[in-house]
Design a protein around this motif. Structure first.
Motif, short mmCIF file in Angstrom:
data_model
loop_
_atom_site.label_atom_id
_atom_site.label_comp_id
_atom_site.label_asym_id
_atom_site.label_seq_id
_atom_site.Cartn_x
_atom_site.Cartn_y
_atom_site.Cartn_z
N LYS A 19 0.82 -1.20 0.00
CA LYS A 19 0.00 0.00 0.00
C LYS A 19 0.86 1.26 0.00
O LYS A 19 0.56 2.23 -0.70
CB LYS A 19 -0.95 -0.01 1.20
N ALA A 22 2.49 1.72 -3.42
CA ALA A 22 1.51 2.25 -4.37
C ALA A 22 1.29 3.74 -4.14
O ALA A 22 1.20 4.52 -5.09
CB ALA A 22 0.19 1.50 -4.24
N ALA A 23 1.24 4.16 -2.88
CA ALA A 23 1.06 5.58 -2.56
C ALA A 23 2.24 6.40 -3.09
O ALA A 23 2.05 7.49 -3.64
CB ALA A 23 0.91 5.77 -1.06
N ARG A 25 4.20 5.58 -5.61
CA ARG A 25 4.09 5.59 -7.09
C ARG A 25 3.11 6.64 -7.58
O ARG A 25 3.30 7.24 -8.63
CB ARG A 25 3.64 4.21 -7.59
N PHE A 26 2.03 6.84 -6.83
CA PHE A 26 1.02 7.82 -7.23
C PHE A 26 1.34 9.23 -6.76
O PHE A 26 0.55 10.14 -6.94
CB PHE A 26 -0.36 7.39 -6.75
N GLY A 27 2.48 9.42 -6.11
CA GLY A 27 2.92 10.75 -5.74
C GLY A 27 2.38 11.28 -4.43
O GLY A 27 2.49 12.48 -4.17
N LEU A 28 1.80 10.44 -3.60
CA LEU A 28 1.31 10.92 -2.31
C LEU A 28 2.49 11.28 -1.42
O LEU A 28 3.57 10.69 -1.52
CB LEU A 28 0.46 9.85 -1.63
N LYS A 29 2.29 12.23 -0.56
CA LYS A 29 3.36 12.72 0.32
C LYS A 29 3.21 12.21 1.76
O LYS A 29 4.12 12.33 2.56
CB LYS A 29 3.37 14.25 0.35
#
Length: 71
Positions: A19, A22-23, A25-29
């Motif tokens: 998880k 994946a975060a 990879r999606f650019g979450l900080k």
């Protein structure tokens, strides 16, 4: 994704490494994780841990405060 008890306790979840990756990879900080999953944080590769901040909570009130605070 996660689970919360009827009394508001944030419960342990599975797949933390996947998880978090994946975060990243999606650019979450930032991610909010259950306190009970603190040991799973070390399974996340250090390169990914450097790119994202993790906050560990034990009650839904803590999670909501973090999720809804202004930037």
């Amino acid at each position: 994704t996660g689970e919360i008890s009827l009394r508001g306790r944030v419960l342990r979840v599975g797949g933390v490494k996947e998880k978090v990756l994946a975060a990243v990879r999606f650019g979450l900080k930032r991610v909010i994780l259950p306190e009970q999953n603190k040991s799973d944080w070390l399974e996340v590769p250090s390169e990914a841990r450097k790119k994202i901040k993790a906050s560990f909570v034990s009650h839904i009130a803590q999670a909501l405060k973090l999720a809804l605070e202004p930037k």
